[in-house]
Design a protein around this motif. Structure first.
Motif, PDB file in Angstrom:
ATOM      1  N   ALA A 263      -0.590  -9.328   0.928  1.00 57.56           N
ATOM      2  CA  ALA A 263       0.811  -9.612   0.594  1.00 57.56           C
ATOM      3  C   ALA A 263       0.968 -11.036   0.059  1.00 57.56           C
ATOM      4  N   ARG A 264       0.254 -11.995   0.676  1.00 52.29           N
ATOM      5  CA  ARG A 264       0.359 -13.382   0.215  1.00 52.29           C
ATOM      6  C   ARG A 264      -0.231 -13.538  -1.181  1.00 52.29           C
ATOM      7  N   THR A 265      -1.297 -12.821  -1.494  1.00 53.26           N
ATOM      8  CA  THR A 265      -1.894 -12.875  -2.841  1.00 53.26           C
ATOM      9  C   THR A 265      -0.909 -12.369  -3.881  1.00 53.26           C
ATOM     10  N   ASP A 266      -0.186 -11.302  -3.541  1.00 54.70           N
ATOM     11  CA  ASP A 266       0.808 -10.774  -4.473  1.00 54.70           C
ATOM     12  C   ASP A 266       1.900 -11.812  -4.728  1.00 54.70           C
ATOM     13  N   GLU A 267       2.328 -12.523  -3.685  1.00 49.49           N
ATOM     14  CA  GLU A 267       3.361 -13.544  -3.849  1.00 49.49           C
ATOM     15  C   GLU A 267       2.875 -14.681  -4.744  1.00 49.49           C
ATOM     16  N   ILE A 268       1.613 -15.055  -4.606  1.00 51.05           N
ATOM     17  CA  ILE A 268       1.072 -16.161  -5.395  1.00 51.05           C
ATOM     18  C   ILE A 268       0.961 -15.781  -6.875  1.00 51.05           C
ATOM     19  N   LEU A 269       0.515 -14.559  -7.156  1.00 58.77           N
ATOM     20  CA  LEU A 269       0.222 -14.172  -8.542  1.00 58.77           C
ATOM     21  C   LEU A 269       1.449 -13.684  -9.307  1.00 58.77           C
ATOM     22  N   ARG A 270       2.464 -13.193  -8.597  1.00 60.54           N
ATOM     23  CA  ARG A 270       3.601 -12.581  -9.281  1.00 60.54           C
ATOM     24  C   ARG A 270       4.281 -13.517 -10.278  1.00 60.54           C
ATOM     25  N   PRO A 271       4.488 -14.790  -9.976  1.00 61.19           N
ATOM     26  CA  PRO A 271       5.155 -15.662 -10.964  1.00 61.19           C
ATOM     27  C   PRO A 271       4.317 -15.898 -12.218  1.00 61.19           C
ATOM     28  N   PHE A 272       3.009 -15.768 -12.122  1.00 59.43           N
ATOM     29  CA  PHE A 272       2.140 -16.074 -13.257  1.00 59.43           C
ATOM     30  C   PHE A 272       1.829 -14.842 -14.118  1.00 59.43           C
ATOM     31  N   ASP A 273       1.715 -13.690 -13.494  1.00 59.93           N
ATOM     32  CA  ASP A 273       1.354 -12.486 -14.250  1.00 59.93           C
ATOM     33  C   ASP A 273       1.939 -11.272 -13.539  1.00 59.93           C
ATOM     34  N   ARG A 274       3.090 -10.831 -14.035  1.00 60.98           N
ATOM     35  CA  ARG A 274       3.754  -9.686 -13.416  1.00 60.98           C
ATOM     36  C   ARG A 274       3.063  -8.364 -13.734  1.00 60.98           C
ATOM     37  N   SER A 275       2.113  -8.381 -14.678  1.00 61.49           N
ATOM     38  CA  SER A 275       1.438  -7.137 -15.060  1.00 61.49           C
ATOM     39  C   SER A 275       0.245  -6.817 -14.164  1.00 61.49           C
ATOM     40  N   MET A 277      -1.947  -5.366 -11.486  1.00 62.03           N
ATOM     41  CA  MET A 277      -1.950  -4.296 -10.484  1.00 62.03           C
ATOM     42  C   MET A 277      -3.394  -4.110 -10.061  1.00 62.03           C
ATOM     43  N   ALA A 278      -3.656  -4.167  -8.778  1.00 60.33           N
ATOM     44  CA  ALA A 278      -5.025  -4.074  -8.297  1.00 60.33           C
ATOM     45  C   ALA A 278      -5.048  -3.532  -6.881  1.00 60.33           C
ATOM     46  N   THR A 279      -6.050  -2.704  -6.614  1.00 57.11           N
ATOM     47  CA  THR A 279      -6.308  -2.304  -5.237  1.00 57.11           C
ATOM     48  C   THR A 279      -7.298  -3.293  -4.643  1.00 57.11           C
ATOM     49  N   ARG A 312     -18.581   8.445   8.700  1.00 58.53           N
ATOM     50  CA  ARG A 312     -17.132   8.641   8.605  1.00 58.53           C
ATOM     51  C   ARG A 312     -16.533   7.549   7.727  1.00 58.53           C
ATOM     52  N   TYR A 313     -15.369   7.892   7.145  1.00 58.37           N
ATOM     53  CA  TYR A 313     -14.635   6.949   6.318  1.00 58.37           C
ATOM     54  C   TYR A 313     -13.666   6.156   7.186  1.00 58.37           C
ATOM     55  N   LEU A 314     -13.607   4.862   6.934  1.00 56.98           N
ATOM     56  CA  LEU A 314     -12.753   3.963   7.707  1.00 56.98           C
ATOM     57  C   LEU A 314     -11.439   3.762   6.946  1.00 56.98           C
ATOM     58  N   GLU A 315     -10.417   4.467   7.371  1.00 60.47           N
ATOM     59  CA  GLU A 315      -9.128   4.462   6.680  1.00 60.47           C
ATOM     60  C   GLU A 315      -8.250   3.341   7.226  1.00 60.47           C
ATOM     61  N   ALA A 316      -8.077   2.283   6.431  1.00 58.84           N
ATOM     62  CA  ALA A 316      -7.141   1.203   6.772  1.00 58.84           C
ATOM     63  C   ALA A 316      -5.936   1.325   5.850  1.00 58.84           C
ATOM     64  N   ARG A 317      -4.752   1.165   6.379  1.00 58.54           N
ATOM     65  CA  ARG A 317      -3.535   1.398   5.609  1.00 58.54           C
ATOM     66  C   ARG A 317      -3.053   0.100   4.948  1.00 58.54           C
ATOM     67  N   GLY A 318      -2.418   0.250   3.760  1.00 52.83           N
ATOM     68  CA  GLY A 318      -1.858  -0.896   3.056  1.00 52.83           C
ATOM     69  C   GLY A 318      -1.595  -0.555   1.606  1.00 52.83           C
ATOM     70  N   ARG A 319      -0.859  -1.453   0.922  1.00 50.36           N
ATOM     71  CA  ARG A 319      -0.517  -1.227  -0.490  1.00 50.36           C
ATOM     72  C   ARG A 319      -1.010  -2.423  -1.299  1.00 50.36           C
ATOM     73  N   GLY A 320      -1.464  -2.127  -2.557  1.00 49.60           N
ATOM     74  CA  GLY A 320      -2.168  -3.116  -3.349  1.00 49.60           C
ATOM     75  C   GLY A 320      -1.291  -4.140  -4.058  1.00 49.60           C
ATOM     76  N   ILE A 321      -1.961  -5.063  -4.758  1.00 50.22           N
ATOM     77  CA  ILE A 321      -1.294  -6.109  -5.532  1.00 50.22           C
ATOM     78  C   ILE A 321      -0.517  -5.464  -6.682  1.00 50.22           C
ATOM     79  N   GLY A 322       0.752  -5.847  -6.833  1.00 48.52           N
ATOM     80  CA  GLY A 322       1.587  -5.289  -7.889  1.00 48.52           C
ATOM     81  C   GLY A 322       2.228  -3.970  -7.532  1.00 48.52           C
ATOM     82  N   PHE A 323       1.895  -3.386  -6.371  1.00 46.67           N
ATOM     83  CA  PHE A 323       2.499  -2.143  -5.909  1.00 46.67           C
ATOM     84  C   PHE A 323       3.824  -2.465  -5.193  1.00 46.67           C
ATOM     85  N   PRO A 324       4.704  -1.480  -5.049  1.00 42.63           N
ATOM     86  CA  PRO A 324       5.908  -1.716  -4.239  1.00 42.63           C
ATOM     87  C   PRO A 324       5.509  -2.027  -2.793  1.00 42.63           C
TER      88      PRO A 324
END
Length: 406
Positions: A263-275, A277-279, A312-324
């Motif tokens: 979440a903090r990475t999204d806040e840092i990058l949003r003012p510089f490049d709104r385009s 989107m990354a997982t 087994r797959y380790l499922e951690a929940r969260g939403r990526g950079i640029g996602f809602p």
């Protein structure tokens, strides 16, 4: 302008008449031969039926044209389209030719049917035709020689271009490898851990893509790993992925909690490049205790393969950079044992056949196959097994971590 005419009952007589009038008007022997053959062929049906044909000709001194008309009474059938000399006009019962010609010579006073030196005229026409054929043969030979010379030159040029292309590809490949090395973080040494990575862009014409990784040792001795998959391909997506990895590294080294970094990475990058989107997949490993923490931002789950073969797959929940609502929930925790294999990857590894579920099953099988292989061989070997069929090419990243317990 005087019109003259003649009636003929035989092909021989008609040919003699045409030959004579053509000679009188100075037609070239080759043209004369074509005219004689054409008139004889056009009148053939009528003459074979026993009907006389009429030959009419006139010379226009103003235009310098000789008009030759052949009258064929009765239904003589259509005139052949492939006559040696195509007629200028065809009407019912008459075929007309118009040719550039000279005024009639003194021989014009003689009757066309009694033209002298018939054999000599025919021989002259034959020589003209042979000369024309020889000229065509010579021209054909010359053109073949020029074509062979041109082909030889083109082949030599092709060889030169192919050699130049090889040189450019070699230089291009070297540049790509250097660029990849520049983007790749240096290897790290962490007691108790083995790490290896495999990366391949979606296409050979692009040096890199949106799939990047980063690893480093934090001040407390734990190992931090970042996996990023930025939207798109090529250098543009690489720039986005680099921005993400740099921001994550800065936040991690500053001591931010693992679950807050996305979440903090999204806040840092949003003012510089709104385009952008990354997982994102974030992993922390304490080699001394085997503790593993995972934080996720819309990224494929990590695969944990135990040394006993269970997976087994380790499922951690969260939403990526640029996602809602970007960010991670509480990190998933796990404890690794010596010999366990952790595989972090991007979706290009499992979605090459457009079926992620089937891809995840095949990934477990491939990981089982290479569980005991040397760590430096594991990511590439797994990627090779996964990409035996590629229906949907994509950038691919696979990073393997094994706990040694030493």
């Amino acid at each position: 302008m005087t019109t003259r005419n003649l009636t003929c009952a035989t092909t021989a007589g008609l040919s003699r008449a045409v030959r004579a009038l053509a000679r009188e008007h100075g037609l070239d022997p080759a043209v004369r031969a074509r005219l004689v053959l054409s008139v004889a062929e056009a009148a053939g049906a009528a003459l074979r039926a026993g009907r006389e044909t009429g030959l009419e000709w006139r010379y226009d001194p103003d235009e310098g044209l000789l008009t030759v008309g052949l009258r064929t009474p009765g239904d003589t059938g259509p005139v052949a389209a492939d006559l040696p000399m195509a007629p200028d006009a065809v009407t019912e019962g008459e075929v007309i030719w118009r040719l550039p010609a000279s005024p009639p010579s003194d021989a014009a006073d003689e009757a066309p049917g009694e033209a002298p030196d018939e054999a000599a005229l025919a021989a002259e026409e034959l020589r003209a035709v042979v000369a024309a054929a020889d000229a065509l043969t010579s021209e054909h030979r010359r053109l073949n020689d020029e074509l062979a010379e041109t082909n030889s030159g083109v082949l030599a040029l092709y060889v030169q271009l192919d050699e130049r292309d090889k040189q450019l590809r070699t230089a291009h490949g070297q540049t790509l490898r250097e660029l990849e090395d520049a983007l790749r973080p240096p290897p790290i040494k962490a007691d108790g851990l083995e790490l290896a990575v495999h990366y391949a862009p979606a296409g050979t014409d692009a040096p890199t893509g949106g799939d990047l990784y980063d690893w480093f040792v934090l001040p407390d001795g734990t190992v931090h790993i970042t996996i990023v998959d930025a939207l798109g391909h090529g250098v543009t997506s690489t720039r986005s992925a680099l921005n993400v990895t740099h921001a994550v590294r800065t936040l991690a080294l500053e001591g931010h909690r693992l679950e807050s970094i996305v979440a903090r990475t999204d806040e840092i990058l949003r003012p510089f490049d709104r385009s952008v989107m990354a997982t994102v997949q974030l992993a922390r490993i304490d080699a001394a205790t085997g503790e593993l923490w995972l934080a996720n931002g819309s990224h494929p789950p990590a695969l944990l393969l135990r040394r006993d073969g269970s997976a087994r797959y380790l499922e951690a929940r969260g939403r990526g950079i640029g996602f809602p609502l970007p960010g991670s929930e509480t990190p998933l925790t796990e404890r690794l044992a010596p010999g366990d294999l952790l595989l972090l990857y991007t979706d290009g590894l499992t979605e090459s056949r457009r079926d992620p579920i089937e891809g995840e099953k095949r990934l477990i099988e491939a990981a089982h196959k290479h569980l005991q292989s040397p760590i430096e061989e594991v990511p590439g070997a797994i990627a090779e097994d996964m990409h035996t069929v590629i229906l949907h090419p994509d950038d691919t990243l696979a990073l393997a971590v094994r706990l040694t317990g030493q």
